[in-house]
Design an enzyme around this catalytic site. Structure first.
Site, PDB file in Angstrom:
ATOM      1  N   THR A  44     -46.530  25.443  33.241  1.00 16.14           N
ATOM      2  CA  THR A  44     -45.587  24.790  32.314  1.00 16.14           C
ATOM      3  C   THR A  44     -45.950  25.243  30.895  1.00 16.14           C
ATOM      4  O   THR A  44     -45.469  26.268  30.444  1.00 16.14           O
ATOM      5  CB  THR A  44     -45.608  23.258  32.452  1.00 16.14           C
ATOM      6  OG1 THR A  44     -46.945  22.790  32.336  1.00 16.14           O
ATOM      7  CG2 THR A  44     -45.025  22.841  33.787  1.00 16.14           C
ATOM      8  N   THR A  81     -50.377  16.536  33.886  1.00 15.29           N
ATOM      9  CA  THR A  81     -50.001  16.968  35.217  1.00 15.29           C
ATOM     10  C   THR A  81     -50.780  18.192  35.669  1.00 15.29           C
ATOM     11  O   THR A  81     -50.309  19.321  35.609  1.00 15.29           O
ATOM     12  CB  THR A  81     -48.501  17.257  35.311  1.00 15.29           C
ATOM     13  OG1 THR A  81     -47.813  16.178  34.704  1.00 15.29           O
ATOM     14  CG2 THR A  81     -48.056  17.341  36.744  1.00 15.29           C
ATOM     15  N   GLU A 110     -53.660  22.598  25.658  1.00 10.17           N
ATOM     16  CA  GLU A 110     -52.548  22.657  24.702  1.00 10.17           C
ATOM     17  C   GLU A 110     -53.020  22.594  23.252  1.00 10.17           C
ATOM     18  O   GLU A 110     -53.598  21.601  22.823  1.00 10.17           O
ATOM     19  CB  GLU A 110     -51.587  21.490  24.947  1.00 10.17           C
ATOM     20  CG  GLU A 110     -50.735  21.694  26.184  1.00 10.17           C
ATOM     21  CD  GLU A 110     -49.827  20.497  26.433  1.00 10.17           C
ATOM     22  OE1 GLU A 110     -49.989  19.463  25.751  1.00 10.17           O
ATOM     23  OE2 GLU A 110     -48.957  20.610  27.318  1.00 10.17           O
ATOM     24  N   ASN A 145     -46.763  18.633  21.405  1.00 14.89           N
ATOM     25  CA  ASN A 145     -46.473  17.379  22.084  1.00 14.89           C
ATOM     26  C   ASN A 145     -45.462  16.509  21.357  1.00 14.89           C
ATOM     27  O   ASN A 145     -45.034  15.482  21.874  1.00 14.89           O
ATOM     28  CB  ASN A 145     -47.778  16.625  22.344  1.00 14.89           C
ATOM     29  CG  ASN A 145     -48.556  17.315  23.439  1.00 14.89           C
ATOM     30  OD1 ASN A 145     -48.077  17.408  24.565  1.00 14.89           O
ATOM     31  ND2 ASN A 145     -49.711  17.849  23.105  1.00 14.89           N
ATOM     32  N   THR A 167     -37.770  17.984  23.292  1.00 13.99           N
ATOM     33  CA  THR A 167     -36.581  18.058  22.436  1.00 13.99           C
ATOM     34  C   THR A 167     -36.165  19.509  22.194  1.00 13.99           C
ATOM     35  O   THR A 167     -36.813  20.425  22.675  1.00 13.99           O
ATOM     36  CB  THR A 167     -36.829  17.358  21.087  1.00 13.99           C
ATOM     37  OG1 THR A 167     -38.019  17.882  20.534  1.00 13.99           O
ATOM     38  CG2 THR A 167     -36.961  15.880  21.303  1.00 13.99           C
TER      39      THR A 167
END
Lengths: 385, 385
Positions: A146, A179, A259, A380, A385
């Site tokens: 992802t 996840t 991330e 994040n 969006t």
């Protein structure tokens, strides 16, 4: 490499169209046997995604013939239809592979609360089945990505048998985040109880000690499948060591790809009264936003480490704690001794090692975390969006 | 207003030179009586700063004649000399005011691990003593500011008696963060036990429910001093209500001035089996970096709320939870019902209200937090450098 390194497994990864980006989003891993023993561990979050609710049931008998995974949707808290989509995908895999739906684990990753398009997912499963191959591991590892920037794969094993695995995500298992999905395969001969013991021991000291942002996912799953195709039955200790090696390798890869991270921070706690104490202290430091922001700024602010240690219930005396950052002992005896000047600490590199010596016992543990950066906030705040 | 609103108190705030910025950094609050009863609560961090270690002892007998405060240094974990500096500052205040050192509470705020310059602090204390006045409250409130952008003051009271207070910081008390210092004064007549009861009740429902970044300070102190100068003895409930009003007002001001915040987020939990459950759930949401980053991005990502709720031990069934954001019920019955579309939620304003209905009992609680922003990362990565 990856989930097809061990004999008896085929895998594939395809573009189904679940992700707007058009990158691969459905993966399938099939165990061709001769044995189909398995074990799995899941998020300890009480709000669980549909695929976790499903997979917890499928693993109950210690048997799995396949794992189907998708990115592009967590299939979590999206109404009763969501669970039916999970069920339908397992049924489809069973139909295509000639197995039982209850032997098919399902994993999903993506946004919570969004519908998962069943026709697209099923189209992807059919395509993945058509592409199954004994060298499909890398494609499968790519299809579960992802926000990952690289596919994560690892291999270990023993004399005549192999353990391989793939992972996606950037987090820890219990509690767990972002996840994390992991599939590990082996051609060793092992019963389900042995696999369960090996997997729980392995995750406890690897994924459970990765805590990049303190958040716990609804979808985390780590599955271990054994085909027995090597004909070799390793001892439990030997199997556990190999599974642990694969989990540790994958956990390191998740850590390095967290991330938005600019620093990979290892919090090592020594001299704890118990291993649980050591983990609690290391995790408290790993979850301090103030400390993590300081590291982002290359600032060896050990006061924020000490403040985090003080929030725990671990056994220690404040005036016995030593703290070192990248090898420089900046805090001696809780500030009552003379520490080295903080400006001797160089945090400009990617790797940061924080050593907290509690001087309260023999136990030790290390938790891996990341710094708190503008990129983390950006990724994040803009994700959905 | 502020700590000099109540009769019997004088205060001052001066520039001593502890802060490189040259802004006011030493404050003094003196109780001229006739009574000198007091109560105080402190950080629950086990690594405590020197002024906390000192003040915990001074409050043991329920008596305080003065509070001396400094910004520009936490006086925490800076060697044995640090505690002596705290002690010396209390001795100096006692000498100047004709009291006892053990009746002088000390509060410090700033960086941990740095020496606090005793001569400069003592110079500041002498200057503050020379400027003590019955309208010195605002000057004192200004001198304790660090990253605060405005001074925080509040007033309440009853018929013929007043409660006033000042605060600095941006955080919660137990656990607590960012060095919150609060001094509250009243001219009510009250014994120390009554003050203690009122203060603990007030902080429990106000400062304890402010959790802007989950970090707990080594220095947090909330002190309540009574002069009895009004001659009025309010009932315990009446006094508690007034102290709570001042604490709630100050807590709101701290909330609105939290470091780097773009949104003031109130997490309200209803339908909990107990108040503790409600607080645990609200706090878990308030500490989710993923949720806080989403709010920064004006993204009504209720899945991250649910994922945080699921990490708690509170009594609830996942499929009974409703979640509303700014009045729009986006999650009904844990996603099994039909929620309103998330795009109907407007998060562009400063105020964000998240309502989590557990539907598991009658209890409720609200925790106040902030979003996770680039400004937060910037302020806290560059603070000491």
């Amino acid at each position: 490499m990856s989930v097809t390194a061990a004999a008896g497994f085929r895998a594939a990864g395809v573009v189904a169209g679940l992700k707007p980006s058009g990158t691969p989003d459905v993966a399938l891993v099939v165990n061709d046997g001769p044995q189909h023993t398995a074990a799995a561990v899941f998020t300890s979050n009480r709000c669980k995604a549909n695929p976790v609710l499903w997979s917890e049931r499928t693993i109950a008998d210690g048997t799995l013939s396949a794992v189907v995974l998708n990115s592009g949707g967590a299939n979590c808290y999206n109404g009763p239809d969501g669970f039916q989509t999970t069920h339908a995908s397992a049924e489809l895999v069973a139909e295509l592979t000639g197995g039982q739906a209850f032997d098919v684990a399902v994993c999903s990753t993506g946004l919570i609360g969004q519908p998962l398009d069943r026709p697209i997912l099923e189209k992807g499963i059919r395509a993945a089945h058509a592409e199954l191959s004994a060298d499909g591991g890398p494609a499968a590892a790519t299809a579960i990505m992802t926000t990952d920037t690289v596919a994560k794969q690892a291999v270990s094993g023993g004399d005549g048998w192999v353990v391989g695995g793939m992972a996606k995500g950037a987090g820890m298992l219990a509690p767990a985040l972002a996840t994390m999905l992991v599939v590990i395969t082996t051609d060793a001969v092992a019963d389900a109880a042995t696999l369960d013991t090996a997997l729980r021991a392995a995750t406890r000291s690897t994924f459970d000690r990765l805590d990049t942002d303190g958040c716990m996912s609804t979808n985390d799953t780590v599955a271990l499948l054994a085909s027995g195709a090597s004909g070799v039955t390793p001892g439990e200790a030997e199997l556990t060591a190999a599974v642990t090696a694969v989990c540790a390798d994958l956990a390191e890869q998740l850590w390095h790809d967290a991330e938005g991270a600019h620093h990979d921070i290892a919090i090592e706690v020594t001299g704890a009264a118990s291993e649980d104490d050591a983990v609690e202290v290391a995790r408290a430091v790993a979850r301090s936003n103030l400390f993590k922001a300081a590291v982002f700024g290359n600032d060896p602010n050990w006061g924020r480490v000490l403040a985090a240690v003080g929030t725990t219930k671990a056994a220690f005396e404040p005036e016995h704690i030593d703290i070192s950052m990248n090898g420089v002992k900046v805090c001696v005896a809780g500030g009552t001794g003379v520490g080295a000047p903080s400006d001797g600490v160089d945090l400009t590199g990617r790797d940061v090692h924080v050593l907290v010596e509690l001087n309260a016992g023999p136990a030790t543990a290390t938790v891996l975390t990341s710094d708190l950066t503008h990129d983390y906030v950006h990724e994040n705040s803009a994700y959905s969006t």
